[in-house]
Design a protein around this motif. Structure first.
Motif, mmCIF file in Angstrom:
data_model
loop_
_atom_site.group_PDB
_atom_site.id
_atom_site.type_symbol
_atom_site.label_atom_id
_atom_site.label_comp_id
_atom_site.label_asym_id
_atom_site.label_seq_id
_atom_site.Cartn_x
_atom_site.Cartn_y
_atom_site.Cartn_z
ATOM 1 N N UNK A 243 -23.396 53.110 64.072
ATOM 2 C CA UNK A 243 -22.683 51.893 63.791
ATOM 3 C C UNK A 243 -23.539 50.673 64.090
ATOM 4 N N UNK A 244 -24.270 50.691 65.188
ATOM 5 C CA UNK A 244 -25.118 49.583 65.598
ATOM 6 C C UNK A 244 -26.260 49.374 64.604
ATOM 7 N N UNK A 245 -26.850 50.443 64.093
ATOM 8 C CA UNK A 245 -27.961 50.315 63.135
ATOM 9 C C UNK A 245 -27.461 49.806 61.777
ATOM 10 N N UNK A 246 -26.249 50.154 61.389
ATOM 11 C CA UNK A 246 -25.679 49.672 60.130
ATOM 12 C C UNK A 246 -25.450 48.160 60.204
ATOM 13 N N UNK A 247 -24.982 47.670 61.347
ATOM 14 C CA UNK A 247 -24.756 46.236 61.514
ATOM 15 C C UNK A 247 -26.081 45.488 61.486
ATOM 16 N N UNK A 248 -27.098 46.081 62.094
ATOM 17 C CA UNK A 248 -28.429 45.446 62.051
ATOM 18 C C UNK A 248 -28.974 45.387 60.634
ATOM 19 N N UNK A 249 -28.803 46.460 59.907
ATOM 20 C CA UNK A 249 -29.303 46.513 58.536
ATOM 21 C C UNK A 249 -28.602 45.466 57.668
ATOM 22 N N UNK A 250 -27.299 45.323 57.835
ATOM 23 C CA UNK A 250 -26.547 44.311 57.081
ATOM 24 C C UNK A 250 -26.994 42.909 57.499
ATOM 25 N N UNK A 251 -27.190 42.696 58.774
ATOM 26 C CA UNK A 251 -27.643 41.401 59.274
ATOM 27 C C UNK A 251 -29.015 41.031 58.736
ATOM 28 N N UNK A 252 -29.949 41.990 58.713
ATOM 29 C CA UNK A 252 -31.299 41.731 58.174
ATOM 30 C C UNK A 252 -31.234 41.418 56.684
ATOM 31 N N UNK A 253 -30.414 42.164 55.971
ATOM 32 C CA UNK A 253 -30.288 41.937 54.538
ATOM 33 C C UNK A 253 -29.739 40.538 54.270
ATOM 34 N N UNK A 254 -28.714 40.153 55.005
ATOM 35 C CA UNK A 254 -28.155 38.809 54.840
ATOM 36 C C UNK A 254 -29.169 37.738 55.234
ATOM 37 N N UNK A 255 -29.942 38.006 56.280
ATOM 38 C CA UNK A 255 -30.935 37.030 56.730
ATOM 39 C C UNK A 255 -32.020 36.814 55.679
ATOM 40 N N UNK A 256 -32.314 37.814 54.878
ATOM 41 C CA UNK A 256 -33.327 37.678 53.833
ATOM 42 C C UNK A 256 -32.734 37.152 52.524
#
Length: 139
Positions: free
Chosen positions: A1-14
């Protein structure tokens, strides 16, 4: 769950900055600064120099002088002098050109009426009686 939130956050940040820049660029490519009846031209950052058949920039006092001279020919010098006074009241930067415009109106009034006494009848204390001096200099 934590890695999925990070992946979504990185995608949004880019992706989010790119979307914002593109939408902002598209929003300002056509800005209605000019009135809708006038001919407008859209310039973009990549357009370089403009090579159209534009008229050279004219000073506001020259534009006002031409408008008032045309109005004098269509109506009468009194109307043109009233509009000169209104224009110098609305735009104080034109006040330093008021005397020369009023003199030009005086000379044009003599040309229109042929007699200086008839043109002099429209004289008003606009711009320190410069209209009257224009009438006198046209004789």
């Amino acid at each position: 769950m934590n890695s999925a939130a990070r992946r979504i956050g990185r995608t949004l940040a880019l992706v989010l900055p790119v979307v914002l820049v593109l939408s902002g660029t598209l929003a300002v490519t056509r800005v209605p600064w000019a009135s809708p009846t006038s001919e407008s031209q859209v310039l973009t950052a990549s357009s370089g120099t403009v090579t159209s058949h534009q008229q050279p920039h004219r000073a506001p006092q020259d534009v006002l002088r031409d408008q008032l001279l045309a109005e004098l020919q269509e109506k009468n010098p009194g109307t043109a002098l009233t509009h000169l006074q209104e224009a110098t009241t609305k735009r104080p930067s034109l006040a330093k050109h008021c005397a020369s415009i009023a003199r030009a109106l005086g000379r044009a009034a003599v040309q229109k009426y042929g007699a200086s006494h008839r043109a002099q009848a429209y004289s008003r204390p606009v711009c320190d009686t410069s209209f009257a001096s224009g009438v006198a200099s046209a004789q």
